[in-house]
Design a protein around this motif. Structure first.
Motif, short mmCIF file in Angstrom:
data_model
loop_
_atom_site.label_atom_id
_atom_site.label_comp_id
_atom_site.label_asym_id
_atom_site.label_seq_id
_atom_site.Cartn_x
_atom_site.Cartn_y
_atom_site.Cartn_z
N THR A 14 0.69 -1.23 0.15
CA THR A 14 -0.13 -0.08 -0.19
C THR A 14 0.86 1.18 0.24
O THR A 14 1.77 1.43 0.75
CB THR A 14 -0.80 0.01 1.35
OG1 THR A 14 -2.04 -1.24 1.14
CG2 THR A 14 -1.75 1.32 1.32
N GLY A 15 0.62 2.08 -0.80
CA GLY A 15 1.21 3.39 -0.78
C GLY A 15 2.33 3.30 -2.27
O GLY A 15 3.21 4.39 -2.43
N SER A 63 -12.17 6.97 -9.32
CA SER A 63 -11.36 6.04 -8.12
C SER A 63 -9.93 6.34 -8.40
O SER A 63 -9.11 5.80 -7.27
CB SER A 63 -11.76 4.70 -8.28
OG SER A 63 -11.81 4.31 -9.48
N ARG A 67 -4.16 9.85 -9.01
CA ARG A 67 -3.33 8.79 -8.70
C ARG A 67 -2.29 8.13 -9.89
O ARG A 67 -1.12 7.75 -9.82
CB ARG A 67 -3.79 7.67 -7.57
CG ARG A 67 -4.20 8.32 -6.58
CD ARG A 67 -4.89 7.23 -5.50
NE ARG A 67 -5.78 6.31 -5.91
CZ ARG A 67 -5.67 5.22 -6.10
NH1 ARG A 67 -4.90 4.30 -5.85
NH2 ARG A 67 -6.83 4.48 -6.69
N SER A 85 0.53 5.67 -5.08
CA SER A 85 -0.50 5.75 -3.76
C SER A 85 -1.31 4.45 -4.12
O SER A 85 -2.56 4.87 -3.71
CB SER A 85 -1.03 7.02 -3.88
OG SER A 85 -0.24 7.99 -3.65
N LEU A 86 -0.89 3.35 -4.20
CA LEU A 86 -1.66 2.40 -4.44
C LEU A 86 -2.40 1.76 -3.37
O LEU A 86 -1.93 2.00 -2.11
CB LEU A 86 -0.87 0.98 -5.34
CG LEU A 86 -0.73 1.34 -6.63
CD1 LEU A 86 0.63 0.24 -7.14
CD2 LEU A 86 -1.86 1.18 -7.44
N LYS A 87 -3.57 1.49 -3.58
CA LYS A 87 -4.37 0.76 -2.24
C LYS A 87 -4.71 -0.62 -2.67
O LYS A 87 -4.81 -1.23 -3.81
CB LYS A 87 -5.64 1.75 -2.59
CG LYS A 87 -5.50 3.30 -2.28
CD LYS A 87 -6.86 3.75 -2.28
CE LYS A 87 -6.52 5.64 -2.32
NZ LYS A 87 -7.91 6.11 -2.28
N PRO A 88 -5.00 -1.42 -1.76
CA PRO A 88 -5.53 -2.76 -1.83
C PRO A 88 -6.58 -2.82 -2.73
O PRO A 88 -6.88 -3.74 -3.43
CB PRO A 88 -6.12 -3.13 -0.44
CG PRO A 88 -5.16 -2.32 0.51
CD PRO A 88 -4.95 -1.00 -0.22
N GLU A 89 -7.77 -1.92 -2.75
CA GLU A 89 -8.90 -1.94 -3.57
C GLU A 89 -8.24 -1.79 -5.08
O GLU A 89 -9.23 -1.52 -6.17
CB GLU A 89 -9.85 -1.04 -3.44
CG GLU A 89 -9.44 0.39 -3.22
CD GLU A 89 -9.01 0.61 -1.72
OE1 GLU A 89 -8.49 -0.16 -0.97
OE2 GLU A 89 -9.35 2.01 -1.19
N ASP A 90 -6.97 -1.42 -5.42
CA ASP A 90 -6.68 -1.39 -6.83
C ASP A 90 -6.19 -2.70 -7.13
O ASP A 90 -5.88 -2.90 -8.47
CB ASP A 90 -5.44 -0.42 -7.16
CG ASP A 90 -5.75 0.98 -6.66
OD1 ASP A 90 -4.96 1.75 -5.85
OD2 ASP A 90 -6.71 1.33 -7.13
N VAL A 122 -2.11 -5.39 -4.38
CA VAL A 122 -1.65 -4.52 -3.48
C VAL A 122 -2.03 -5.01 -2.13
O VAL A 122 -3.04 -5.22 -1.83
CB VAL A 122 -2.39 -3.00 -3.80
CG1 VAL A 122 -1.75 -2.19 -2.70
CG2 VAL A 122 -2.10 -2.52 -5.29
N SER A 124 -1.78 -5.18 2.05
CA SER A 124 -2.14 -3.86 2.94
C SER A 124 -1.17 -4.13 4.13
O SER A 124 -0.42 -5.12 4.16
CB SER A 124 -3.51 -4.30 3.60
OG SER A 124 -3.71 -5.39 4.15
#
Length: 124
Positions: A14-15, A63, A67, A85-90, A122, A124
């Motif tokens: 993440t990130g 969404s 980013r 800035s990647l997130k788990p939902e990506d 991604v 967490s």
């Protein structure tokens, strides 16, 4: 016929950041509108970003706005998707697509050519 091959996926925290590439052959991307889509397990294919052939204008899903960055290098016949800035939902399989159609570039049905996809995970 247009062939599209994606690369650059992988596992990131993440990130973190990744840059996906989509190499085209059979036709120059300068004559095509190009898009990136993603599909997570159990979900519908989702529009991510697109870039127009003539103006180079871009459009993004809400969404990922701010980013992700879609770009193209006509000399290399390659389209890129920079992801920050990647997130788990990506997390999803990311596919690039190409179309000669000009409108409704957010709709998968508008695209004539698709790559096989590359996995982005991604953690967490």
């Amino acid at each position: 016929q247009v062939q599209l091959v994606e690369s650059g996926g992988g596992l990131v925290q993440t990130g973190g950041s990744l840059r996906l590439s989509c190499a085209a052959s059979g036709r120059t991307i300068g004559s095509l509108n190009m898009g990136w889509f993603r599909q997570a397990p159990g979900k519908e294919r989702e529009f991510v970003a697109a870039i127009w052939r003539s103006s180079g204008s871009t459009v993004y899903a809400d969404s990922v706005k701010g980013r992700f960055t879609i770009s193209r290098d006509n000399a290399k016949n390659t389209v890129y998707l920079g992801m920050n800035s990647l997130k788990p939902e990506d997390t999803a399989v990311y596919s690039c697509a190409a179309t000669s159609r000009q409108f409704q570039v957010r709709l998968p049905s508008q695209y004539e050519y698709w790559g096989q996809g590359t996995q982005v995970t991604v953690s967490s």
